[in-house]
Structures are given as structure tokens and as C-alpha cells.
Design an enzyme around this catalytic site. Structure first.
Site, PDB file in Angstrom:
ATOM      1  CB  SER A   1      -1.206   0.490   1.216  1.00 26.34           C
ATOM      2  OG  SER A   1      -0.298   0.018   1.984  1.00 26.34           O
TER       3      SER A   1
ATOM      4  N   GLY B   1       4.279   3.541   6.956  1.00 32.44           N
ATOM      5  CA  GLY B   1       4.251   5.405   6.748  1.00 32.44           C
ATOM      6  C   GLY B   1       2.598   5.556   6.885  1.00 32.44           C
ATOM      7  N   GLY B   2       2.202   4.318   5.870  1.00 32.82           N
ATOM      8  CA  GLY B   2      -0.244   4.418   5.702  1.00 32.82           C
ATOM      9  C   GLY B   2      -0.193   3.618   6.351  1.00 32.82           C
TER      10      GLY B   2
ATOM     11  CD  GLU C   1       2.792  -1.571   4.295  1.00 36.36           C
ATOM     12  OE1 GLU C   1       2.045  -1.006   3.525  1.00 36.36           O
ATOM     13  OE2 GLU C   1       3.231  -1.721   5.159  1.00 36.36           O
TER      14      GLU C   1
HETATM   15  C1  5RP Z   1       2.837   2.403   3.959  1.00 45.01           C
HETATM   16  C2  5RP Z   1       4.018   2.080   3.711  1.00 45.01           C
HETATM   17  C3  5RP Z   1       3.944   2.363   2.375  1.00 45.01           C
HETATM   18  O1  5RP Z   1       5.393   1.273   1.503  1.00 45.01           O
HETATM   19  C4  5RP Z   1       4.962   3.362   2.664  1.00 45.01           C
HETATM   20  O2  5RP Z   1       4.777   4.530   3.463  1.00 45.01           O
HETATM   21  C5  5RP Z   1       5.829   4.807   1.232  1.00 45.01           C
HETATM   22  O3  5RP Z   1       4.718   5.408   0.339  1.00 45.01           O
HETATM   23  P1  5RP Z   1       5.076   6.152  -0.362  1.00 45.01           P
HETATM   24  O4  5RP Z   1       4.619   5.075  -1.341  1.00 45.01           O
HETATM   25  O5  5RP Z   1       3.486   6.064  -0.696  1.00 45.01           O
HETATM   26  O6  5RP Z   1       5.949   6.557  -0.555  1.00 45.01           O
HETATM   27  O7  5RP Z   1       4.607   0.831   4.656  1.00 45.01           O
HETATM   28  O8  5RP Z   1       2.422   1.372   5.593  1.00 45.01           O
END
Ligand code: 5RP
Length: 219
Positions: free
Chosen positions: A28, A96-97, A103
């Protein structure tokens, strides 16, 4: 070149690893959103996908791709996901998400973990540019935060965020991770921690970096 173009470049390059008649593991984040769009162009080639977040699940369905539960598969050929930071040893900070737990679950099902990033995500030491996300059972928030302070970090409660599993996120700032494998294990053992965002015990196998020079594939 802007960051989105580099993300798209990495996402499109990942299509070459998608085998016919397989179920694809999909992570994600914004880079993965680009991959989902690209996957839509070859949807008739694959059986479907297992998604690591409700958001990715929705986007996959919008592309007409069938979404399977992780419980419906015994394994996956590939898992494609982004990262917040990645080292030359292909170890990552993710979350981050706020989707780190799912995951890790979907990544664990896959034979090959393909990480797609733009070049801004490359670091020498984890924790250099991004705080470490930790998913925590809500009732354990304060005690886990105190433990993280004793380990040298500065935890911050991510306001207003509830994970797909109903938990909260603590983002640990000022936390340079010198021994990622040991720290991942140590944090896994703290009561109340569901998952930490260090992906070192199961690093990526292939990294695709989008950069102004093109998509660079690191094996
Ligand atoms: C979400 C994640 C994403 O893979 C990570 O935050 C990277 O995000 P982006 O592709 O928006 O930079 O670990 O939990």
C-alpha cells in the site's frame, strides 16, 4: 524530475516480474497505487491479488482485479510494496501509511519481495530520515511509549489514525537503527506491540528505484 514520475517508473518496471495465472501480493501507499494502475493494464493475465490494506483492496477492485483473502492462499509468487526508507542491504522502514502489520503478513506469504521506491527513499542507516512506525494495542500506548524512550527513541502518538486492525501508531523519532534485525526482534517482544515497521528479518529480494536516469533494478 518530480517524485511521482519516479514512483510511476519503478511501479511500471515491476510489471515484468508478474507471472501469468498467479495471485499477486500488493502492498500500500502512493507508489503501490501507481503499481495497481499498471497492474490494471494486464489484469487478464493474472488470477487476482491479495491486498495489504483496505485502500489497496478498493483500488484493485476499481481496476477490475479480483481480491483474495490472505487466508485463501498458501503462498504468493511475488509481493510488491513501497518503503519509507531502504538500505543497501534491502532492509526497510515501512508503515508511513499505517498498514505495516498487514504488509508484513502478506510479505511473509511471498517467495519474492519486490520493493518499488523513488531514489529519495535510499538511506545508509534506517531511521536517518523517517520516524519508525510501531502499531500498538490502544490500552498499551503509554507503557510502550515509555519502553521506546528507554531504547533511545522519542515516540509520538499519530493523532487521528486508527489502523485497519483497530490499533494506534506510535512514530519513533530520533531513532537511528544500527542493528535492524536485533531491534526488530526486540520491539516484537514488547507487550502491547503488534508490529514494528522494521522489515529486516524479511528484507526485500529485488529493489526497483525510480530515478531521473530510469528504473534501476537492484538484486
Ligand atoms: C504504508 C507503507 C508504504 O509502502 C510506505 O509508507 C511508502 O509510501 P509511498 O509509496 O506513499 O511513499 O509502508 O504503510
Amino acid at each position: 524530475m518530480d517524485q511521482l514520475t519516479m514512483k510511476k517508473m519503478a511501479a511500471n518496471a515491476a510489471l515484468q516480474y508478474v507471472k501469468a495465472d498467479t495471485i499477486v501480493g500488493v502492498g500500500s501507499g502512493s507508489t503501490v497505487n501507481c503499481f495497481i494502475e499498471a497492474l490494471g493494464t494486464i489484469k487478464h493475465k493474472i488470477k487476482g491479488a491479495v491486498a495489504a490494506s483496505k485502500n489497496s483492496e478498493t483500488l484493485l477492485r476499481e481496476q477490475g482485479i479480483e481480491v483474495f483473502s490472505a487466508n485463501d492462499v498458501s503462498g504468493l509468487d511475488i509481493y510488491v510494496d513501497g518503503a519509507d526508507e531502504i538500505t543497501p542491504h534491502k532492509m526497510m522502514i515501512k508503515g508511513g501509511g499505517a498498514a505495516l502489520t498487514r504488509e508484513k503478513i502478506v510479505a511473509a506469504l511471498a517467495k519474492t519481495f519486490i520493493c518499488i521506491v523513488d531514489k529519495s527513499k535510499q538511506v545508509e542507516v534506517l531511521g536517518s530520515t523517517f520516524p519508525l512506525p510501531v502499531e500498538v494495542i490502544p490500552m498499551a500506548r503509554s507503557q510502550v511509549a515509555r519502553k521506546l524512550v528507554t531504547l533511545g527513541g522519542s515516540p509520538e502518538y499519530r493523532e487521528g489514525v486508527v489502523t485497519d486492525n483497530g490499533n494506534i501508531i506510535l512514530d519513533v523519532h530520533n531513532f537511528k537503527i544500527i542493528n535492524p534485525v536485533e531491534m526488530e526482534k526486540e520491539l516484537n517482544n514488547v507487550a502491547g506491540v503488534v508490529t514494528n515497521g522494521i522489515f529486516a528479518l524479511r528484507p526485500a529480494d529485488i529493489v526497483i528505484v525510480g530515478s531521473p536516469d530510469g528504473a534501476q533494478i537492484l538484486k
